[in-house]
Design an enzyme around this catalytic site. Structure first.
Site, mmCIF file in Angstrom:
data_model
loop_
_atom_site.group_PDB
_atom_site.id
_atom_site.type_symbol
_atom_site.label_atom_id
_atom_site.label_comp_id
_atom_site.label_asym_id
_atom_site.label_seq_id
_atom_site.Cartn_x
_atom_site.Cartn_y
_atom_site.Cartn_z
ATOM 1 N N PRO A 2 -0.160 -6.153 6.905
ATOM 2 C CA PRO A 2 0.790 -7.246 7.087
ATOM 3 C C PRO A 2 1.908 -7.143 6.060
ATOM 4 O O PRO A 2 1.681 -6.728 4.933
ATOM 5 C CB PRO A 2 -0.045 -8.499 6.876
ATOM 6 C CG PRO A 2 -1.270 -8.056 6.182
ATOM 7 C CD PRO A 2 -1.477 -6.612 6.490
ATOM 8 N N GLU A 3 3.104 -7.482 6.469
ATOM 9 C CA GLU A 3 4.244 -7.444 5.546
ATOM 10 C C GLU A 3 4.626 -8.863 5.136
ATOM 11 O O GLU A 3 4.007 -9.839 5.557
ATOM 12 C CB GLU A 3 5.402 -6.693 6.194
ATOM 13 C CG GLU A 3 5.016 -5.231 6.445
ATOM 14 C CD GLU A 3 6.227 -4.302 6.496
ATOM 15 O OE1 GLU A 3 7.310 -4.691 6.027
ATOM 16 O OE2 GLU A 3 6.070 -3.181 6.999
ATOM 17 N N LYS A 61 4.031 -9.108 -0.839
ATOM 18 C CA LYS A 61 2.997 -9.127 0.193
ATOM 19 C C LYS A 61 1.677 -9.646 -0.351
ATOM 20 O O LYS A 61 0.659 -9.548 0.310
ATOM 21 C CB LYS A 61 2.805 -7.700 0.741
ATOM 22 C CG LYS A 61 4.053 -7.153 1.406
ATOM 23 C CD LYS A 61 3.836 -5.752 1.942
ATOM 24 C CE LYS A 61 4.070 -4.698 0.892
ATOM 25 N NZ LYS A 61 3.856 -3.326 1.409
ATOM 26 N N HIS A 96 -16.841 -10.963 12.875
ATOM 27 C CA HIS A 96 -16.606 -10.270 11.611
ATOM 28 C C HIS A 96 -16.345 -11.249 10.456
ATOM 29 O O HIS A 96 -15.589 -10.939 9.540
ATOM 30 C CB HIS A 96 -15.457 -9.275 11.770
ATOM 31 C CG HIS A 96 -15.708 -8.285 12.861
ATOM 32 N ND1 HIS A 96 -16.652 -7.282 12.743
ATOM 33 C CD2 HIS A 96 -15.179 -8.156 14.101
ATOM 34 C CE1 HIS A 96 -16.686 -6.578 13.869
ATOM 35 N NE2 HIS A 96 -15.795 -7.085 14.708
ATOM 36 N N ARG A 116 -12.492 -4.564 9.637
ATOM 37 C CA ARG A 116 -12.643 -3.248 9.008
ATOM 38 C C ARG A 116 -13.027 -3.330 7.529
ATOM 39 O O ARG A 116 -13.219 -2.305 6.888
ATOM 40 C CB ARG A 116 -11.346 -2.464 9.195
ATOM 41 C CG ARG A 116 -11.034 -2.301 10.688
ATOM 42 C CD ARG A 116 -9.681 -1.692 10.942
ATOM 43 N NE ARG A 116 -9.634 -0.284 10.596
ATOM 44 C CZ ARG A 116 -8.544 0.468 10.714
ATOM 45 N NH1 ARG A 116 -7.422 -0.073 11.145
ATOM 46 N NH2 ARG A 116 -8.558 1.736 10.388
ATOM 47 N N ARG A 158 16.277 4.889 -9.386
ATOM 48 C CA ARG A 158 15.163 5.735 -8.958
ATOM 49 C C ARG A 158 15.639 7.092 -8.471
ATOM 50 O O ARG A 158 16.462 7.178 -7.574
ATOM 51 C CB ARG A 158 14.358 5.027 -7.852
ATOM 52 C CG ARG A 158 13.687 3.735 -8.299
ATOM 53 C CD ARG A 158 12.702 3.941 -9.425
ATOM 54 N NE ARG A 158 11.740 4.995 -9.114
ATOM 55 C CZ ARG A 158 10.645 4.804 -8.402
ATOM 56 N NH1 ARG A 158 10.323 3.615 -7.981
ATOM 57 N NH2 ARG A 158 9.854 5.808 -8.127
ATOM 58 N N ARG A 268 2.716 8.340 6.974
ATOM 59 C CA ARG A 268 3.034 7.361 8.016
ATOM 60 C C ARG A 268 4.236 7.901 8.786
ATOM 61 O O ARG A 268 4.427 9.105 8.879
ATOM 62 C CB ARG A 268 3.309 5.991 7.387
ATOM 63 C CG ARG A 268 2.028 5.362 6.868
ATOM 64 C CD ARG A 268 2.236 3.975 6.355
ATOM 65 N NE ARG A 268 2.911 3.980 5.060
ATOM 66 C CZ ARG A 268 3.238 2.897 4.389
ATOM 67 N NH1 ARG A 268 2.967 1.715 4.876
ATOM 68 N NH2 ARG A 268 3.852 2.976 3.228
#
Ligand code: ZN
Length: 281
Positions: A2-3, A61, A96, A116, A158, A268
């Site tokens: 989730p963001e 997050k 779950h 999970r 950076r 990703r």
């Protein structure tokens, strides 16, 4: 995962449904869900009983619930499939269900459900307003105290690809894979451009685009959110329909019609328009 917008929806739901309530009893149904709480499940349950939940908080997050006195907090990691549910007492257990929190008012209980079990809960100390595991996380662009000039400077300092810098939660927090791709598309930047090669105005434009896209997602998520059911599922996502680049492989770019492409990135994917977002030479 989730963001920020999804996590903010959960935070707002927790604030509405559990803040101010006193814990009667905690039941840990699967020890793995509290593995980040080093003293173990019994300690976790014992130390929470009788405590009052204060504010539900978020940075980037990361999500936590302050406990009475605000010197400790429950930090929640939603992982890939973690959900926080608020359910009336007596509702059949979810398949779950990992942790159940019953309240002294006998009202709806808080349930942590995680198929999970990559996510989990932990009780941690709070220092200077932040739980210890989150102390290094930078402010996110939706934080009223976020300093854009500082974020721009950190980004441009950076020596790495711009997308990698965007995902670095110590530079600016809250931006994940989905919203990074969306912000880069809006700014017409290829993900592999050097962060330290961006002009100041371009870096400002990029962070403003990231802020805008997350704010839009938050509005969309806020409207689809069922007030009685606090829920997040990182795999389904609330905001798919409004995405311009992420997950849009082979679909036409909304600006120029060229097919969106997918490239491998940090185990990703990165989605971009090969025409609007030229790869650097
Ligand atoms: Zn395009």
């Amino acid at each position: 995962m989730p963001e920020l917008p999804e996590v903010e929806v959960v935070r707002a739901g927790l604030q509405r449904h559990v803040a101010g309530r006193t814990v009667a009893e905690v039941e840990v149904l699967h020890p793995r869900a509290v593995r980040r709480h080093v003293p173990g499940p019994v300690d976790f349950a014992t130390r929470l009983s009788g405590r009052r939940f204060d504010a539900a908080c978020r940075r980037g997050k990361y999500l936590w619930i302050e406990l009475d006195g605000a010197a400790e907090a429950i930090v929640s990691h939603l992982g890939m499939s973690g959900q926080m549910l608020v359910q009336p007492v007596g509702t059949p257990d979810e398949k779950h269900l990992r942790v159940r929190v019953r309240f002294a008012d006998d009202g709806p209980e808080l349930r942590f459900v995680d198929q999970r079990t990559f996510g989990g809960l932990a009780l941690t100390d709070v220092v200077a307003g932040l739980p210890v595991p989150i102390a290094h996380i930078g402010r996110d662009p939706l934080d009223p105290e976020f300093d854009l000039a500082l974020g721009v400077a950190a980004l441009r300092a950076r020596r790495t690809e711009v997308k990698r810098a965007l995902l670095d939660q110590t530079v600016v927090s809250g931006i994940g894979n989905i919203y990074a791709d969306e912000a880069l598309w809006r700014t017409k930047l290829h993900w592999s451009r050097a962060a330290n090669g961006l002009s100041r105005p371009k870096a400002v434009e990029l962070l403003e685009a990231a802020t805008e896209v997350m704010r839009e997602a938050l509005v969309a998520g806020g409207t689809s959110f069922d007030a009685l059911y606090v829920n997040v599922n990182g795999q389904s996502g609330y905001f798919d329909r409004s995405l311009a680049a992420y997950g849009q492989q082979d679909r036409p770019c909304g600006r120029c019609g060229t097919a969106i492409i997918r490239e491998a990135f940090m185990n990703r994917s990165s989605f971009s328009c090969p025409k609007c977002q030229r790869a650097p030479r």
